[in-house]
Motif scaffolding. Structure first.
Motif, PDB file in Angstrom:
ATOM      1  N   UNK A 167      77.992  61.901  -1.528  1.00 32.10           N
ATOM      2  CA  UNK A 167      77.487  61.503  -2.841  1.00 32.10           C
ATOM      3  C   UNK A 167      78.548  61.693  -3.926  1.00 32.10           C
ATOM      4  N   UNK A 168      79.586  62.467  -3.601  1.00 31.05           N
ATOM      5  CA  UNK A 168      80.610  62.757  -4.617  1.00 31.05           C
ATOM      6  C   UNK A 168      81.973  62.874  -3.944  1.00 31.05           C
ATOM      7  N   UNK A 169      82.527  64.091  -3.910  1.00 28.62           N
ATOM      8  CA  UNK A 169      83.831  64.284  -3.275  1.00 28.62           C
ATOM      9  C   UNK A 169      83.723  64.091  -1.764  1.00 28.62           C
ATOM     10  N   UNK A 170      84.736  63.442  -1.180  1.00 31.01           N
ATOM     11  CA  UNK A 170      84.854  63.426   0.274  1.00 31.01           C
ATOM     12  C   UNK A 170      85.372  64.787   0.722  1.00 31.01           C
ATOM     13  N   UNK A 171      85.185  65.105   1.991  1.00 30.03           N
ATOM     14  CA  UNK A 171      85.614  66.414   2.497  1.00 30.03           C
ATOM     15  C   UNK A 171      87.116  66.618   2.286  1.00 30.03           C
ATOM     16  N   UNK A 172      87.906  65.594   2.608  1.00 29.07           N
ATOM     17  CA  UNK A 172      89.358  65.712   2.458  1.00 29.07           C
ATOM     18  C   UNK A 172      89.775  65.893   1.016  1.00 29.07           C
ATOM     19  N   UNK A 173      89.060  65.237   0.109  1.00 28.36           N
ATOM     20  CA  UNK A 173      89.320  65.382  -1.324  1.00 28.36           C
ATOM     21  C   UNK A 173      89.052  66.820  -1.767  1.00 28.36           C
ATOM     22  N   UNK A 174      87.975  67.398  -1.247  1.00 28.53           N
ATOM     23  CA  UNK A 174      87.651  68.791  -1.569  1.00 28.53           C
ATOM     24  C   UNK A 174      88.724  69.736  -1.042  1.00 28.53           C
ATOM     25  N   UNK A 175      89.229  69.473   0.160  1.00 28.43           N
ATOM     26  CA  UNK A 175      90.316  70.283   0.719  1.00 28.43           C
ATOM     27  C   UNK A 175      91.532  70.241  -0.215  1.00 28.43           C
ATOM     28  N   UNK A 176      91.895  69.055  -0.696  1.00 33.23           N
ATOM     29  CA  UNK A 176      93.067  68.924  -1.574  1.00 33.23           C
ATOM     30  C   UNK A 176      92.871  69.675  -2.886  1.00 33.23           C
ATOM     31  N   UNK A 177      91.675  69.563  -3.474  1.00 30.55           N
ATOM     32  CA  UNK A 177      91.422  70.204  -4.770  1.00 30.55           C
ATOM     33  C   UNK A 177      91.379  71.724  -4.647  1.00 30.55           C
TER      34      UNK A 177
END
Length: 344
Positions: A167-177
């Motif tokens: 619904x928002x951040x993808x898992x990989x995006x969360x890892x990067x952030x």
């Protein structure tokens, strides 16, 4: 319906340029990878802490001809022997996609070779076909990458049912952030996994999001915020931050959510085969947890090797083959579609 094309060797030249990898490959009959050339821009974008779209596009222009020539050379074939060209046309960065699409259309026109447009996520799913000859639909696939988190029922080749998406951040995006927040830098996934081996995955209890109106949908923005709030709280109270514990605990939270959703879908849809795909699928902790879950559920587990989890052209060639023998063709009006949905 699959035609009789698959009774002979069908050679696909595949091109992938959706983000920051310029890639080309030659794949025969969807599963025989004859070459797979990837020119990565990770070192370049690390300077900026993430992918810069304009720089990525310019680098694709520099490298696209080189990787195609290398892929043909490695496979010991010429363009005259190629049956079709498969190219990623979405989703992705529009400028980056346009480089690959324009190149594929130019070759298609100049050599009169059929053109097949491929969905990037379909490519990730199809990466499993290359190293797993026994894998055939139907099966469940969890696609986990920098830009996408999808739980997909693969009904048949080229036929997909989306059970859940982020619904928002993808898992990989969360890892990067999160990696950036705890001082690990870019790319976040490999760096968090590496440092997490030194930490305690149960040291900090981060949330596992559940979505009331979408049992298979994902949400990682709350987890990311929880990590940031924890870090800010420690700094305000002058409490030492254990980087490894934060990384391991965050990674465990993501893993638990992915495994829980996958297990629930396997049980509800009574699937006997489960696969993972995408860049985050190369994470050893997530992969081991998925394998353990499949063992407990009595389900066969499939996964590509790490080089086929990241963006690559071989996966595009695998997907393009099944589209090609099903009679799907793209015209010279094929365009980049940055927000393309799976199934469109």
């Amino acid at each position: 319906m699959i035609s009789k094309e698959n009774e002979r060797e069908v050679k696909i030249l595949a091109i992938e340029s959706s983000c920051d990898e310029t890639a080309a490959a030659v794949v025969v009959n969807g599963r025989d990878m004859r070459s797979n050339v990837i020119s990565s821009q990770i070192a370049l974008h690390t300077l900026y802490g993430g992918v810069v779209p304009e720089i990525a596009s310019r680098k694709h222009i520099e490298k696209i001809n080189q990787v195609i020539e290398q892929a043909l050379s490695d496979a010991a074939v010429t363009l005259d022997e190629i049956d079709a060209i498969g190219v990623t046309y979405g989703p992705g960065l529009v400028g980056a996609l346009l480089v690959g699409v324009a190149e594929a259309k130019a070759i298609s026109y100049a050599k009169n070779i059929p053109l097949v447009g491929v969905h990037h996520i379909e490519g990730h799913i199809s990466a499993n076909y290359i190293e797993n000859p026994k894998l055939k639909p139907p099966f469940l696939c969890l696609v986990v990458s920098g830009g996408h988190t999808h739980l997909v029922k693969v009904v048949d080749y080229g036929c997909y049912e989306i059970l859940g998406r982020t619904r928002d951040d993808a898992a990989g995006e969360a890892f990067d952030k999160v990696a950036r927040a705890i001082g690990l830098g870019y790319p976040g996934g490999p760096k968090i996994e590496k440092v997490s081996h030194e930490g305690n995955p149960n040291a900090i209890l981060f949330p596992r999001a559940k979505i009331a109106d979408g049992e298979y949908d994902f949400s990682f923005s709350g987890l990311k915020s929880a990590v940031l709030n924890y870090l800010n709280g420690c700094r305000m109270k002058d409490i030492p931050i254990n980087q490894a514990d934060v990384a391991a605990s965050f990674q465990q939270s993501v893993t638990d959510v992915l495994v829980e959703h996958a297990r629930h879908a396997i049980r509800e849809y009574k699937m006997q085969q489960f696969a993972i795909a995408g860049g985050v699928a190369s994470n050893g902790v997530i992969r081991a947890a998925m394998e353990q879950m499949c063992m407990e559920e009595g389900v066969r587990f499939f996964h590509p090797s790490p080089i086929l989890c990241t963006d690559n052209a071989a996966m595009i060639g695998a997907a393009a083959y099944y589209d090609f023998i099903a009679g799907k063709r793209a015209g010279l009006d094929l365009n980049a579609v940055p927000n393309l949905k799976l199934g469109e």
